[in-house]
Design a protein around this motif. Structure first.
Motif, PDB file in Angstrom:
ATOM      1  N   ARG A 262      -6.731   7.386   4.257  1.00  0.00           N
ATOM      2  CA  ARG A 262      -7.652   6.341   3.788  1.00  0.00           C
ATOM      3  C   ARG A 262      -7.875   6.404   2.279  1.00  0.00           C
ATOM      4  O   ARG A 262      -8.359   5.447   1.680  1.00  0.00           O
ATOM      5  CB  ARG A 262      -9.002   6.465   4.503  1.00  0.00           C
ATOM      6  N   LEU A 263      -7.524   7.548   1.644  1.00  0.00           N
ATOM      7  CA  LEU A 263      -7.617   7.618   0.182  1.00  0.00           C
ATOM      8  C   LEU A 263      -6.837   6.472  -0.455  1.00  0.00           C
ATOM      9  O   LEU A 263      -7.216   5.957  -1.502  1.00  0.00           O
ATOM     10  CB  LEU A 263      -7.068   8.964  -0.329  1.00  0.00           C
ATOM     11  N   ALA A 264      -5.756   6.067   0.207  1.00  0.00           N
ATOM     12  CA  ALA A 264      -4.930   4.987  -0.337  1.00  0.00           C
ATOM     13  C   ALA A 264      -5.667   3.658  -0.346  1.00  0.00           C
ATOM     14  O   ALA A 264      -5.258   2.725  -1.031  1.00  0.00           O
ATOM     15  CB  ALA A 264      -3.621   4.868   0.454  1.00  0.00           C
ATOM     16  N   ASP A 265      -6.765   3.559   0.421  1.00  0.00           N
ATOM     17  CA  ASP A 265      -7.558   2.323   0.401  1.00  0.00           C
ATOM     18  C   ASP A 265      -8.159   2.060  -0.976  1.00  0.00           C
ATOM     19  O   ASP A 265      -8.493   0.936  -1.309  1.00  0.00           O
ATOM     20  CB  ASP A 265      -8.702   2.400   1.424  1.00  0.00           C
ATOM     21  N   THR A 266      -8.326   3.134  -1.766  1.00  0.00           N
ATOM     22  CA  THR A 266      -8.927   2.934  -3.084  1.00  0.00           C
ATOM     23  C   THR A 266      -7.873   2.519  -4.116  1.00  0.00           C
ATOM     24  O   THR A 266      -8.212   2.265  -5.265  1.00  0.00           O
ATOM     25  CB  THR A 266      -9.618   4.214  -3.599  1.00  0.00           C
ATOM     26  N   LEU A 267      -6.600   2.508  -3.716  1.00  0.00           N
ATOM     27  CA  LEU A 267      -5.546   2.100  -4.647  1.00  0.00           C
ATOM     28  C   LEU A 267      -5.268   0.609  -4.443  1.00  0.00           C
ATOM     29  O   LEU A 267      -5.194   0.143  -3.307  1.00  0.00           O
ATOM     30  CB  LEU A 267      -4.254   2.881  -4.384  1.00  0.00           C
TER      31      LEU A 267
ATOM     32  N   ARG B  67       0.840  -1.212   0.000  1.00  0.00           N
ATOM     33  CA  ARG B  67       0.000   0.000   0.000  1.00  0.00           C
ATOM     34  C   ARG B  67       0.865   1.247   0.000  1.00  0.00           C
ATOM     35  O   ARG B  67       0.532   2.245  -0.643  1.00  0.00           O
ATOM     36  CB  ARG B  67      -0.880   0.024   1.239  1.00  0.00           C
TER      37      ARG B  67
ATOM     38  N   ALA C 279     -12.217  -0.026   1.065  1.00  0.00           N
ATOM     39  CA  ALA C 279     -12.172   0.700  -0.208  1.00  0.00           C
ATOM     40  C   ALA C 279     -13.559   1.197  -0.587  1.00  0.00           C
ATOM     41  O   ALA C 279     -13.716   2.330  -1.056  1.00  0.00           O
ATOM     42  CB  ALA C 279     -11.614  -0.199  -1.303  1.00  0.00           C
TER      43      ALA C 279
ATOM     44  N   PRO D 214      -9.374  -2.150  -5.499  1.00  0.00           N
ATOM     45  CA  PRO D 214      -9.758  -3.196  -4.567  1.00  0.00           C
ATOM     46  C   PRO D 214     -11.238  -3.084  -4.187  1.00  0.00           C
ATOM     47  O   PRO D 214     -11.787  -1.993  -4.132  1.00  0.00           O
ATOM     48  CB  PRO D 214      -8.855  -2.963  -3.364  1.00  0.00           C
TER      49      PRO D 214
ATOM     50  N   VAL E 294     -14.464   4.277   1.410  1.00  0.00           N
ATOM     51  CA  VAL E 294     -13.794   5.493   0.941  1.00  0.00           C
ATOM     52  C   VAL E 294     -14.420   5.960  -0.366  1.00  0.00           C
ATOM     53  O   VAL E 294     -14.675   7.150  -0.562  1.00  0.00           O
ATOM     54  CB  VAL E 294     -12.278   5.260   0.738  1.00  0.00           C
TER      55      VAL E 294
ATOM     56  N   TYR F  67      -2.527  14.202  -4.066  1.00  0.00           N
ATOM     57  CA  TYR F  67      -1.772  13.360  -5.001  1.00  0.00           C
ATOM     58  C   TYR F  67      -0.810  14.156  -5.871  1.00  0.00           C
ATOM     59  O   TYR F  67       0.213  13.644  -6.301  1.00  0.00           O
ATOM     60  CB  TYR F  67      -2.721  12.610  -5.928  1.00  0.00           C
TER      61      TYR F  67
END
Lengths: 170, 245
Positions: free
Chosen positions: B51-56, A30, A112, A107, A115, A135
């Motif tokens: 938590r934005l990284a949860d979508t990656l 991650r 996910a 995912p 979010v 980002y």
């Protein structure tokens, strides 16, 4: 689970390198995904991953589980370092040597989905402002300039977006 | 935009999103050190935004990275004793960065092209140095002043992977007229010339070496006084020398 992580962090703080290996196995994928999303360069993203895990190794003693999750701690370090590199790149006017990042299926985990749902609750403007900051490493003034909007508007968009995220993801 | 909105208090969500520039962020951090509610806010906001990284989708790094990190961590553990000296050396590096900033300010005033070029070169060298310092695998060598220059001190920091190296020196006298200081890298056999430099008025220098040839065998760095054009092999007095730690 929480206490397992706490134990792991205590072993890490005591300088047990096997604990670093376990932490890496849990979170490297991650951490790397986030760095790669920001930098779009495999080598640089892995450099960030290395820096983050070595920083965790040095600073494990300072980690306090009551203040937040290990994952948030690692991802915050990764985001900061990745954006620093991004800004250095643009201050040197280097052309970003971008690696084609293979499109992967997002995912479908419960986290996910939560979010994604939170993001869907934002207006496109709010979401865009948040993503340009998080980002793309743009400051609020840079975002205002890029979008041709007053600074106050951008601040409000980001604040509102952050508020929604926190509400939904508590 | 009201004053209240601009005060550091309440900037936590913007800080967590990464929307503050360096100056604004420094102001906020300074405030948060004294304000517990801002610290708590920042942490909660950072957790939410992470938590934005949860979508990656997780992307496993290449397999060799794991071993490289564990090896570097192991070296760091063994290097802990040496850290205090390293810190004082970092202070020297910071002082040099400041000196360069002063030089840039002066050059902007006088603004002759050659000086501008020189200042830009120095800034690039400082950038390289900062990058080298940030790399966990970078190595250093301490160079001591020899009889010809007892007050001189220097460090070379280099990264075996990228083969980049920077020399930081202080306490050097100006080179005699028509002469320069020349750096030598001693790896396997004869010393290899690694460029010439002149110290500044304060006796300091930041000098980026050409890419090292054989990083695995680098043992010693040395500096001698040579004709300004440089020599192929050392001829003048040696002023600094030291081995890789």
């Amino acid at each position: 689970m929480a206490s397992d992580i706490e134990k792991l962090m205590r072993r890490l703080a005591a300088g047990e390198s096997s604990a670093l290996g376990e932490l890496y196995d849990l979170f490297a994928g991650r951490t790397n995904a986030l760095a790669l999303r920001i930098l779009r360069n495999t080598q640089e993203a892995e450099d960030v991953v290395q820096e983050v895990f070595l920083q965790a190794w040095r600073q494990a003693g300072r980690f306090d589980a009551r203040r937040g999750s290990v994952e948030a701690w690692l991802l915050t370090m990764a985001r900061t370092r990745a954006v620093d590199r991004l800004r250095r790149r643009s201050s040197r006017r280097e052309a970003p040597s971008e690696t084609a990042v293979a499109a992967t299926e997002p995912p479908a985990t419960e986290e996910a989905l939560a979010v994604r749902k939170a993001l869907e609750g934002l207006t496109p403007d709010q979401r865009q402002a948040l993503e340009l900051a998080y980002y793309d490493g743009l400051t609020q003034s840079e975002i205002a300039t890029r979008l041709g909007q007053p600074l106050g508007t951008i601040k409000t968009r980001i604040r509102t977006a952050m508020g929604r995220l926190r509400e939904v993801l508590r | 935009v009201t004053d209240e909105e601009d005060a550091p208090h309440g900037l936590a969500p913007l800080a967590a999103a990464g929307a503050l520039d360096a100056k604004e962020r420094a102001r906020f951090d300074e405030h948060a050190r004294r304000c517990k509610s801002c610290r708590d806010e920042l942490r909660a906001a950072e957790a939410a935004v992470a938590r934005l990284a949860d979508t990656l989708a997780p992307v496993p790094p290449r397999p060799e990275l794991r071993g490289r990190i564990l090896a570097a961590a192991d070296r760091r553990l063994r290097g802990r004793v040496r850290r205090t000296r390293f810190v004082s050396w970092l202070a020297t590096a910071a002082a040099l960065a400041l000196a360069v900033a002063f030089l840039v300010a002066r050059v902007q005033r006088d603004s002759t092209r050659a000086e501008l070029r020189e200042a830009r070169q120095k800034l690039t060298d400082m950038d390289t140095l900062r990058d080298l310092l940030a790399r966990p695998d970078s190595r250093t060598a301490a160079l001591a002043g020899l009889a010809a220059a007892p007050r001189a001190r220097a460090r070379v920091v280099w990264d075996p992977a990228s083969r980049q190296a920077v020399l930081l020196a202080s306490g050097l006298d100006p080179a005699p007229s028509g002469k320069a200081y020349e750096v030598w890298v001693i790896a396997a056999a004869a010393p290899v010339p690694a460029g010439t430099f002149q110290p500044d008025a304060a006796g300091r220098a930041v000098f980026r070496l050409p890419a090292l040839e054989d990083t695995t065998r680098v043992r010693t760095f040395a500096v001698t006084v040579e004709p300004a054009a440089g020599s192929a092999a050392p001829t003048g007095p040696m002023v600094l020398a030291g081995a890789a730690s």
